[in-house]
Motif scaffolding. Structure first.
Motif, mmCIF file in Angstrom:
data_model
loop_
_atom_site.group_PDB
_atom_site.id
_atom_site.type_symbol
_atom_site.label_atom_id
_atom_site.label_comp_id
_atom_site.label_asym_id
_atom_site.label_seq_id
_atom_site.Cartn_x
_atom_site.Cartn_y
_atom_site.Cartn_z
ATOM 1 N N SER A 1 0.834 -1.204 0.000
ATOM 2 C CA SER A 1 0.000 0.000 0.000
ATOM 3 C C SER A 1 0.870 1.256 0.000
ATOM 4 C CB SER A 1 -0.931 0.012 1.215
ATOM 5 O OG SER A 1 -0.185 0.163 2.409
ATOM 6 N N GLN A 2 0.267 2.372 -0.392
ATOM 7 C CA GLN A 2 1.019 3.613 -0.478
ATOM 8 C C GLN A 2 1.543 4.058 0.876
ATOM 9 O OE1 GLN A 2 -1.068 6.751 -2.421
ATOM 10 N NE2 GLN A 2 -0.978 5.808 -4.429
ATOM 11 N N VAL A 3 0.720 3.903 1.913
ATOM 12 C CA VAL A 3 1.150 4.398 3.214
ATOM 13 C C VAL A 3 2.360 3.621 3.734
ATOM 14 C CG1 VAL A 3 -0.416 2.938 4.580
ATOM 15 C CG2 VAL A 3 0.342 5.135 5.495
ATOM 16 N N GLY B 1 6.084 5.013 4.159
ATOM 17 C CA GLY B 1 6.714 4.960 5.468
ATOM 18 C C GLY B 1 8.059 4.264 5.485
ATOM 19 N N VAL B 2 8.339 3.414 4.492
ATOM 20 C CA VAL B 2 9.592 2.639 4.500
ATOM 21 C C VAL B 2 10.488 2.971 3.305
ATOM 22 C CG1 VAL B 2 8.446 0.761 5.735
ATOM 23 C CG2 VAL B 2 8.623 0.647 3.240
ATOM 24 N N GLN B 3 10.097 3.976 2.542
ATOM 25 C CA GLN B 3 10.827 4.287 1.307
ATOM 26 C C GLN B 3 12.295 4.626 1.567
ATOM 27 O OE1 GLN B 3 9.646 8.157 -0.527
ATOM 28 N NE2 GLN B 3 8.261 8.370 1.213
ATOM 29 N N VAL C 1 -0.728 13.701 1.606
ATOM 30 C CA VAL C 1 -0.238 14.079 2.934
ATOM 31 C C VAL C 1 0.379 12.870 3.635
ATOM 32 C CG1 VAL C 1 -0.907 14.913 5.223
ATOM 33 C CG2 VAL C 1 -1.841 16.005 3.175
ATOM 34 N N GLY C 2 -0.302 11.721 3.565
ATOM 35 C CA GLY C 2 0.221 10.531 4.225
ATOM 36 C C GLY C 2 1.555 10.085 3.663
ATOM 37 N N PHE C 3 1.705 10.139 2.339
ATOM 38 C CA PHE C 3 2.954 9.711 1.712
ATOM 39 C C PHE C 3 4.089 10.682 2.012
ATOM 40 C CE2 PHE C 3 5.951 8.828 -1.697
ATOM 41 C CZ PHE C 3 5.886 7.444 -1.810
ATOM 42 N N LEU D 1 -5.713 8.509 -6.197
ATOM 43 C CA LEU D 1 -4.791 7.911 -5.232
ATOM 44 C C LEU D 1 -3.373 7.877 -5.794
ATOM 45 C CD1 LEU D 1 -4.590 6.508 -2.455
ATOM 46 C CD2 LEU D 1 -5.032 4.344 -3.617
ATOM 47 N N GLY D 2 -3.270 7.582 -7.068
ATOM 48 C CA GLY D 2 -1.958 7.547 -7.700
ATOM 49 C C GLY D 2 -1.324 8.921 -7.816
ATOM 50 N N LEU D 3 -2.154 9.965 -7.926
ATOM 51 C CA LEU D 3 -1.616 11.315 -8.025
ATOM 52 C C LEU D 3 -0.985 11.777 -6.716
ATOM 53 C CD1 LEU D 3 -4.406 13.197 -10.037
ATOM 54 C CD2 LEU D 3 -2.069 12.744 -10.792
ATOM 55 N N GLY D 4 -1.500 11.261 -5.598
ATOM 56 C CA GLY D 4 -1.080 11.743 -4.289
ATOM 57 C C GLY D 4 0.419 11.711 -4.055
ATOM 58 N N PRO D 5 1.076 10.544 -4.111
ATOM 59 C CA PRO D 5 2.512 10.488 -3.846
ATOM 60 C C PRO D 5 3.339 11.332 -4.822
ATOM 61 C CG PRO D 5 1.551 8.303 -3.752
ATOM 62 C CD PRO D 5 0.494 9.205 -4.307
ATOM 63 N N GLY D 6 3.018 11.224 -6.114
ATOM 64 C CA GLY D 6 3.760 11.985 -7.107
ATOM 65 C C GLY D 6 3.570 13.486 -6.944
ATOM 66 N N LEU D 7 2.352 13.893 -6.566
ATOM 67 C CA LEU D 7 2.071 15.311 -6.380
ATOM 68 C C LEU D 7 2.911 15.886 -5.242
ATOM 69 C CD1 LEU D 7 0.267 17.677 -7.287
ATOM 70 C CD2 LEU D 7 -1.392 16.934 -5.554
#
Length: 409
Positions: free
Chosen positions: A12-14, A18-20, A240-242, A357-363
């Motif tokens: 999942s994205q979160v 969190g571990v990236q 925000v979460g990512f 949802l996919g836009l979130g991390p990249g944004l």
């Protein structure tokens, strides 16, 4: 179902957010490389959403979820052996595309709606807590294992867990309560039918609910308001979460403390249970408007977070509010449109919602790279939440279609 979701949240994205740090430090990749892997995987899962929704309505979870676990388990093993961006992307995108609708989103929610009616809000709320709660647990476990033996070993453990759960799910899961001689909420199966609108048995009185078709539902204003709110909430919470842990690291909060804060904000989706109880009294729609107001305020507050106490304060209120938005949307859909096509309706949200949802991390990563700060991201997400409040205000329960005399079998 919850155990399967626990295994699947490893992609999942979160959790990836969190571990990236463990991955890009070891591989020498940028944050954007991992963020866009999350984006592609999420978009791929959205394309499968409508298909999975129809399969969930027609066949139920008994074969879908075990098959999803096999794919997820193999993907985790391939991730553990990835030595190039291409290998990482292929394994992650396939694992995420399959596991998100089948193990995390559409199928578990459809199970909850099919098996409960009077207690549906609270059960949907409980079901909705599983992804963030198990995601928070996965962040901590993954971080612990990665710190001790490496991130590759952490993915291997997730692969083993996924494959071990296949047989229990085949044994336990069913499509609907009628398949095991029951009605929703555990009522006994009927022995006599009253064609005037009620089904009776020896101890219970059960009145079937009206269920809309997908086509009928998408002719109403309410479902479009809910759909766009779902997209807005998804963009805001995922971005925000990512970005939360990298942001906290920039304001001199330690790696361990930042992981704990992210986990706390995620695990406080447990408050969904309280939201479910409250929804029984003031309706899911009103609860959703309150949650959106609080989430908007907390995104603005995050701009001023620069100490450990304020970070924890943000995590508590943000987790309680933003973590409830998806759950309350699902309650509204079940309340408005019934259960017979619930999986198909929820699956129809898939393409647009997972695009969001996919836009979130990249944004988040893009704004950080362009401006050198996350502040513009947080303020923009607050205004998105404000626009969603207006949409839910307009999303009043629709009038039943003309075939109101038709009851589900």
């Amino acid at each position: 179902s919850s155990c399967a979701t626990f295994a699947a949240t490893g992609s999942s994205q979160v959790v990836i957010g969190g571990v990236q740090d463990f991955i890009f430090k070891d591989m020498g990749w940028t944050r954007s490389t991992i963020a866009f892997a999350a984006t592609l995987g999420t978009w791929a899962s959205g394309l499968l959403g409508p298909i999975v929704g129809r399969l969930a309505d027609k066949y139920g979870p008994r074969w879908l979820m075990p098959a999803g676990l096999v794919v997820a388990g193999l993907a985790f093993f391939f991730l553990s052996g990835a030595h190039s961006v291409f290998q990482f992307y292929i394994a992650y995108v396939i694992g995420r595309a399959i596991s998100n609708p089948i193990l995390i989103g559409i199928v578990p929610r459809t199970i909850a709606v099919n098996f409960f009616r009077q207690k549906r809000n609270i059960v949907v709320a409980i079901s909705s807590t599983i992804r963030p709660v198990t995601g928070a647990i996965n962040i901590m476990l993954f971080s612990f294992i990665a710190s001790s033996t490496g991130w590759r070993t952490a993915f291997q453990y997730l692969g083993i867990l996924s494959l071990l759960l296949v047989i229990p799910l085949l044994w336990l899961l069913r499509r609907r309560p009628e398949d095991i001689g029951l009605l929703p909420d555990g009522l006994k199966a009927p022995i006599q039918t009253n064609v005037a609108n009620a089904v009776t048995n020896e101890t219970n009185h059960y009145e079937p609910e009206f269920s809309w078709t997908v086509r009928e539902a998408f002719r109403t204003k309410a479902i479009w308001c809910i759909l766009f709110t779902a997209c807005i909430g998804t963009i805001a919470s995922s971005s925000v979460g990512f970005s939360l842990k990298p942001y906290l690291l920039e304001v001199s909060i330690s790696q361990t403390q930042a992981a704990a804060i992210l986990s706390l904000g995620t695990v406080l989706a447990l408050a969904n249970v309280a939201w479910g109880l409250l929804a029984d009294h003031i309706t899911p729609r009103r609860c959703l408007m309150v949650a959106l107001i609080i989430a908007s305020a907390m995104d603005i507050f995050l701009v001023y977070v620069d100490t450990l106490p304020t970070a924890y304060a943000f995590a508590v209120v943000w987790g309680i509010s933003s973590g409830s938005i998806g759950s309350l949307e699902h309650m509204m859909l079940a309340q408005y449109y019934g259960r017979n096509s619930y999986g198909s309706i929820l699956g129809s949200f898939g393409p647009l919602q997972t695009l969001a949802l996919g836009l979130g991390p990249g944004l988040g990563a893009l704004i950080r790279d362009l401006t050198g700060s996350y502040n513009l991201l947080f303020i923009s997400m607050a205004f998105l939440y404000i626009s969603a409040i207006g949409l839910i205000f307009l999303a009043r329960e629709p009038t039943l279609p003309n075939r109101v005399s038709e009851l589900p079998s």
